[in-house]
Design an enzyme around this catalytic site. Structure first.
Site, PDB file in Angstrom:
ATOM      1  N   MET A   1       3.968   3.130  -7.581  1.00 55.03           N
ATOM      2  CA  MET A   1       4.789   4.316  -7.314  1.00 55.03           C
ATOM      3  C   MET A   1       4.067   5.559  -7.828  1.00 55.03           C
ATOM      4  SD  MET A   1       8.593   2.812  -8.193  1.00 55.03           S
ATOM      5  CE  MET A   1       8.060   1.777  -9.569  1.00 55.03           C
TER       6      MET A   1
ATOM      7  N   GLN B   1      -3.985  -0.345  -6.280  1.00 51.43           N
ATOM      8  CA  GLN B   1      -3.703  -0.052  -4.874  1.00 51.43           C
ATOM      9  C   GLN B   1      -4.611   1.072  -4.395  1.00 51.43           C
ATOM     10  OE1 GLN B   1      -0.208   2.126  -3.157  1.00 51.43           O
ATOM     11  NE2 GLN B   1       0.249   0.134  -2.196  1.00 51.43           N
TER      12      GLN B   1
ATOM     13  N   CYS C   1       2.542   4.133   2.931  1.00 54.07           N
ATOM     14  CA  CYS C   1       2.946   5.452   2.439  1.00 54.07           C
ATOM     15  C   CYS C   1       3.091   6.426   3.604  1.00 54.07           C
ATOM     16  CB  CYS C   1       1.924   5.980   1.438  1.00 54.07           C
ATOM     17  SG  CYS C   1       2.381   7.599   0.750  1.00 54.07           S
TER      18      CYS C   1
ATOM     19  N   ASN D   1       9.772  -6.172  -0.125  1.00 55.38           N
ATOM     20  CA  ASN D   1       9.982  -4.967  -0.920  1.00 55.38           C
ATOM     21  C   ASN D   1      10.998  -4.088  -0.203  1.00 55.38           C
ATOM     22  OD1 ASN D   1       8.340  -1.865  -1.064  1.00 55.38           O
ATOM     23  ND2 ASN D   1       9.342  -2.729  -2.846  1.00 55.38           N
ATOM     24  N   GLY D   2      11.738  -3.295  -0.987  1.00 53.75           N
ATOM     25  CA  GLY D   2      12.646  -2.330  -0.396  1.00 53.75           C
ATOM     26  C   GLY D   2      14.092  -2.546  -0.791  1.00 53.75           C
ATOM     27  N   GLY D   3      14.629  -1.670  -1.625  1.00 49.28           N
ATOM     28  CA  GLY D   3      16.047  -1.691  -1.951  1.00 49.28           C
ATOM     29  C   GLY D   3      16.513  -2.839  -2.817  1.00 49.28           C
TER      30      GLY D   3
ATOM     31  N   GLY E   1      10.826  -1.782  -6.896  1.00 48.00           N
ATOM     32  CA  GLY E   1      10.316  -0.454  -7.137  1.00 48.00           C
ATOM     33  C   GLY E   1      11.185   0.360  -8.065  1.00 48.00           C
TER      34      GLY E   1
END
Length: 329
Positions: free
Chosen positions: A10, A62, A92, A203-205, A225
């Site tokens: 992040m 990354q 991104c 990934n996500g939420g 995240g």
């Protein structure tokens, strides 16, 4: 299988101070750097951009880029620094990233992504992974994700990490792209079913350990995240709940005690206290005194000369009786 859980890369958040603190709460969770561009790695101040403490391991870097030769060179540099994995950013959505022809816009160029993976695989012996979206803009997510997967698998990709949202490169800001496009976990599950031999993380939420366990019944790994950043105490239960092992510390108070030698060492090198304490403001969420803890650090840690006593004073605001998620003071 030894399921993999990780904290997402992040920007402006997962720097070396953040990662060191996260590692104090979990031995098994993989940690990722902020995205760093190939140009910065090759031409920039490498120690400042890539340096990390060995205690952070396992830690991955990354990379952002789209030139296979530059990615290969950057991969070699990162390997020499001691990272355990190199991840390519294909997710991104920021304008700056699009202008550089990398990030989520590469979902439209799966062949090029495959060339990038192949070049890095030829350059280093580390695992090469890709983090992507399920598609961008008006792409069909079945076709877009399948095409990308086919290309990177042929190139030798070791794992695919899928943010289960589209990225809208036109019309949505990077912040909006983290929330507005609907989550489609089922699309990632279908990919795993179609590619049983390819390690796939989702990934996500994802906000809780229970949600993590549910996803792990469908895929090989989970990447968390913002939940891990804003409420880092989530990481305290990972080792036991996910890996069946005792965690390194009992609670957030013990984690902060273990953090003190690191903070003292960085202060002695000239770092400012706020550079470290800004990553711990989410501690004690829901516990009496949490708001006063945050307020104290937000106001006092930014002052010249702020040191360990400032951190210790902030902790005195927090109730040690009871647990988190009670009525906040």
């Amino acid at each position: 299988m030894d399921y993999k859980l990780s904290v997402a890369p992040m920007m402006d958040w997962t720097d070396r101070h953040c990662r060191f603190f996260h590692r104090l709460m979990t031995r098994r969770t993989w940690l990722y750097t902020e995205m760093v561009t190939t140009g910065a790695v090759i031409h920039g101040p490498r120690e400042r951009l890539l340096g990390f403490d060995d205690a952070e391991h396992p830690v991955a870097v990354q990379l952002g880029g789209s030139d296979p030769r530059e990615l290969a060179e950057a991969a070699r540099i990162c390997a020499d620094f001691g990272y355990r994995e190199i991840n390519l950013n294909v997710g991104c959505p920021s304008d700056r990233v699009q202008d550089g022809r990398f990030g989520a816009c590469l979902m439209r160029e799966p062949a090029l992504v495959g060339e990038c993976v192949s070049a890095m695989k030829a350059a280093v012996s580390l695992p090469i992974t890709v983090k992507c979206r399920i598609g961008v803009d008006d792409q069909d997510t079945e076709e877009a994700l399948n095409n990308l997967t086919d290309s990177v698998v042929a190139a030798g990709c070791d794992e695919l990490i899928v943010h289960a949202r589209k990225a809208w490169l036109q019309g949505l800001s990077p912040k909006e792209n983290r929330d507005i496009p609907p989550l489609d976990y089922g699309r990632v599950y279908r990919l795993k079913k179609a590619r049983p031999s390819l390690p796939i993380a989702i990934n996500g939420g994802i906000r809780t350990i229970d949600e993590t366990k549910e996803h792990l019944s469908h895929v090989d790994g989970v990447m968390i995240g913002r939940a891990a950043y804003h409420e880092p105490e989530l990481l305290l239960s990972v080792d036991e709940e996910i890996f069946g092992e005792k965690g390194p510390v009992a609670d957030a108070f013990e984690a902060l005690e273990a953090f003190e030698p690191y903070v003292a060492a960085r202060l002695a090198e000239g770092a400012r206290l706020h550079a470290m304490t800004r990553h711990i403001l989410g501690l004690f969420t829901g516990r009496p005194g949490a708001r006063a803890f945050r307020r104290h650090l937000a106001t006092e840690a930014t002052k010249p000369g702020a040191g360990l006593q400032t951190l210790r004073d902030a902790i005195t605001h927090v109730s040690r009786s009871g647990g988190p998620f009670e009525d906040a003071a």
